[in-house]
Structures are given as C-alpha cells and as structure tokens.
Design a protein around this motif. Sequence first.
Motif, mmCIF file in Angstrom:
data_model
loop_
_atom_site.group_PDB
_atom_site.id
_atom_site.type_symbol
_atom_site.label_atom_id
_atom_site.label_comp_id
_atom_site.label_asym_id
_atom_site.label_seq_id
_atom_site.Cartn_x
_atom_site.Cartn_y
_atom_site.Cartn_z
ATOM 1 N N ASN A 10 -9.683 -9.897 10.097
ATOM 2 C CA ASN A 10 -9.841 -9.368 8.745
ATOM 3 C C ASN A 10 -10.588 -10.731 8.638
ATOM 4 N N ARG A 11 -9.699 -11.739 8.408
ATOM 5 C CA ARG A 11 -10.143 -12.662 7.662
ATOM 6 C C ARG A 11 -11.519 -14.069 8.452
ATOM 7 N N ALA A 12 -11.005 -13.460 10.177
ATOM 8 C CA ALA A 12 -12.046 -13.584 10.934
ATOM 9 C C ALA A 12 -13.602 -13.291 10.578
ATOM 10 N N TRP A 13 -13.482 -11.545 10.878
ATOM 11 C CA TRP A 13 -15.320 -11.680 10.130
ATOM 12 C C TRP A 13 -15.637 -11.492 9.018
ATOM 13 N N GLN A 14 -14.545 -11.813 7.932
ATOM 14 C CA GLN A 14 -14.910 -13.016 6.259
ATOM 15 C C GLN A 14 -15.606 -12.899 6.328
ATOM 16 N N LEU A 19 -19.240 -7.533 6.267
ATOM 17 C CA LEU A 19 -17.558 -7.059 5.274
ATOM 18 C C LEU A 19 -16.870 -7.790 4.726
ATOM 19 N N ALA A 20 -16.035 -8.309 3.226
ATOM 20 C CA ALA A 20 -15.584 -8.346 2.956
ATOM 21 C C ALA A 20 -14.631 -6.912 1.974
ATOM 22 N N VAL A 21 -13.663 -6.487 3.232
ATOM 23 C CA VAL A 21 -13.405 -5.329 2.726
ATOM 24 C C VAL A 21 -11.670 -5.353 3.075
ATOM 25 N N PRO A 22 -10.982 -4.752 1.898
ATOM 26 C CA PRO A 22 -9.094 -5.282 2.401
ATOM 27 C C PRO A 22 -8.517 -4.397 3.518
ATOM 28 N N VAL A 23 -7.924 -5.418 4.440
ATOM 29 C CA VAL A 23 -7.813 -4.200 5.228
ATOM 30 C C VAL A 23 -6.142 -3.437 5.198
ATOM 31 N N GLY A 24 -6.303 -2.007 5.938
ATOM 32 C CA GLY A 24 -4.964 -1.743 5.421
ATOM 33 C C GLY A 24 -4.231 -1.750 6.097
ATOM 34 N N VAL A 25 -2.321 -2.237 5.560
ATOM 35 C CA VAL A 25 -1.209 -2.387 6.343
ATOM 36 C C VAL A 25 -0.583 -1.139 6.473
ATOM 37 N N ASN A 26 -0.222 -0.161 7.604
ATOM 38 C CA ASN A 26 1.137 0.843 7.170
ATOM 39 C C ASN A 26 2.358 -0.309 7.378
ATOM 40 N N VAL A 27 2.898 -0.058 6.376
ATOM 41 C CA VAL A 27 4.405 0.234 5.604
ATOM 42 C C VAL A 27 5.532 0.458 6.169
ATOM 43 N N SER A 28 6.559 0.807 7.145
ATOM 44 C CA SER A 28 7.545 1.800 7.075
ATOM 45 C C SER A 28 8.512 1.501 6.091
ATOM 46 N N ALA A 29 8.888 2.396 5.693
ATOM 47 C CA ALA A 29 10.505 2.458 4.857
ATOM 48 C C ALA A 29 11.036 1.143 5.524
ATOM 49 N N LEU A 30 12.102 1.292 6.427
ATOM 50 C CA LEU A 30 13.045 0.021 6.490
ATOM 51 C C LEU A 30 11.972 -1.134 6.472
ATOM 52 N N GLN A 31 10.754 -1.472 6.762
ATOM 53 C CA GLN A 31 9.993 -2.839 6.074
ATOM 54 C C GLN A 31 9.873 -2.712 4.751
ATOM 55 N N PHE A 32 10.077 -2.042 3.850
ATOM 56 C CA PHE A 32 9.225 -1.617 2.805
ATOM 57 C C PHE A 32 11.012 -2.448 1.894
ATOM 58 N N ARG A 33 11.835 -2.256 2.836
ATOM 59 C CA ARG A 33 12.825 -1.836 2.121
ATOM 60 C C ARG A 33 13.498 -3.549 2.410
ATOM 61 N N GLN A 34 13.069 -4.461 3.647
ATOM 62 C CA GLN A 34 14.269 -5.457 2.835
ATOM 63 C C GLN A 34 14.129 -6.225 2.386
ATOM 64 N N PRO A 35 14.713 -6.872 1.203
ATOM 65 C CA PRO A 35 14.882 -7.768 0.172
ATOM 66 C C PRO A 35 13.471 -8.390 0.221
ATOM 67 N N ASP A 36 13.323 -8.742 1.271
ATOM 68 C CA ASP A 36 12.610 -10.370 1.698
ATOM 69 C C ASP A 36 11.049 -9.800 1.588
#
Length: 190
Positions: A10-14, A19-36
């Motif tokens: 995304n940064r390279a395209w910018q 176009l400067a548009v957000p990149v969507g990233v799917n986050v798994s439940a396991l990733q999301f629940r990591q404290p850090d």
Amino acid sequence: MGAARGLRQNRAWQDAGLLAVPVGVNVSALQFRQPDFPQQVAAALRDTGLAAEFLELEITESVIMHGAEAAIATVRRLKGMGVKMSIDDFGTGYSSLNYLKQFPIDRLKLDQSFVRGLPGNPDDLAISSAVLAMAKAMNLKVIAEGVESEEQMDALFSRQCDELQGYYFARPLPADDLARFIAGRVATLA
C-alpha cells in the motif's frame, strides 16, 4: 503481524502516486486476543511507514462476542492510534446490537449471503435494507461484499450503500496488475 507485506505494498502504491486508500486486513480471533496485538499493529505501521489512517482491520462478529469487554478495549486502543475498524461478514454471526453500539468501528461489511439474492429475493432485500438503515443511523459506512451484477449494484446504491466490492468490478488481482487497473481507472475519471 503477517499483513506487513500488504502494508508495504500500500505504501509503495502511495509513493507511486496511485490512490491513497486503506488496505483491509482480516484479523483472526487468535491474533486479536493477543495482549500485545495493538503493539504489533503499531510496529507494523512503523516498520512499513504506512500512516495508521490507511489501515483498516476487519474483525468478525464472533471476535466481538467472545470477551466483549476486552475486545472493546482493544478496538479503542487501535482506534486511538488512528487505525480504521470494520466488522466483516456482518449479519452472519451472533451479534449483539448492544455491543455494536459500544464498539468504535468505522463500517460494517454486509455479507455476500445477503447480496446474492438481490434484487429479487424479498428477504435479502429486507435484511440489506435494514442493515443499511441501521448503519446510517449509527453514522457507520457499509460496504457490500460479493456484488456480481449490475442489478445487485443498482439495488444497493438505490439504498445508499456506501461502497461495493465483488467480481462485477474485478476479480482478485496480483499487485502489479492491480496497480495498472487502478491507474487505468484514475485516468478515466480525470
């Protein structure tokens, strides 16, 4: 965070003036629940040089419903960094509208199972209309997934759906092909 490649792209395209548009990233439940997890996101943004406003993390309703209080705190930390948040496949899980109103999210992604039957299926029409009306009332954007025909596009746009995605517009493309596709679209809009 395994999505760093997408952030770098995304940064390279910018940097290339696309176009400067957000990149969507799917986050798994396991990733999301990591404290850090918020620190991992911050490190990925720092390492790639991508501004937080150009990252949209997509979580499912099930992530919200399991450990809702901790999930709300995590979303608030990510939003405090400037990251955009969306609920993916909205309407397919076991959502609580009470929790939905507490989450500082930016948009809902209307699942393709409610788009597939548009415009002829009255149930899909009723559900998609209700989700769009609710989202508008809550100042949320809606993106409809799985749009495959002009009729579906027209049905969603006539109900003020904010964004659409699906094979009607383009199939998934490799990064270089996508850059050419975007450049061609920008040229036709200019």
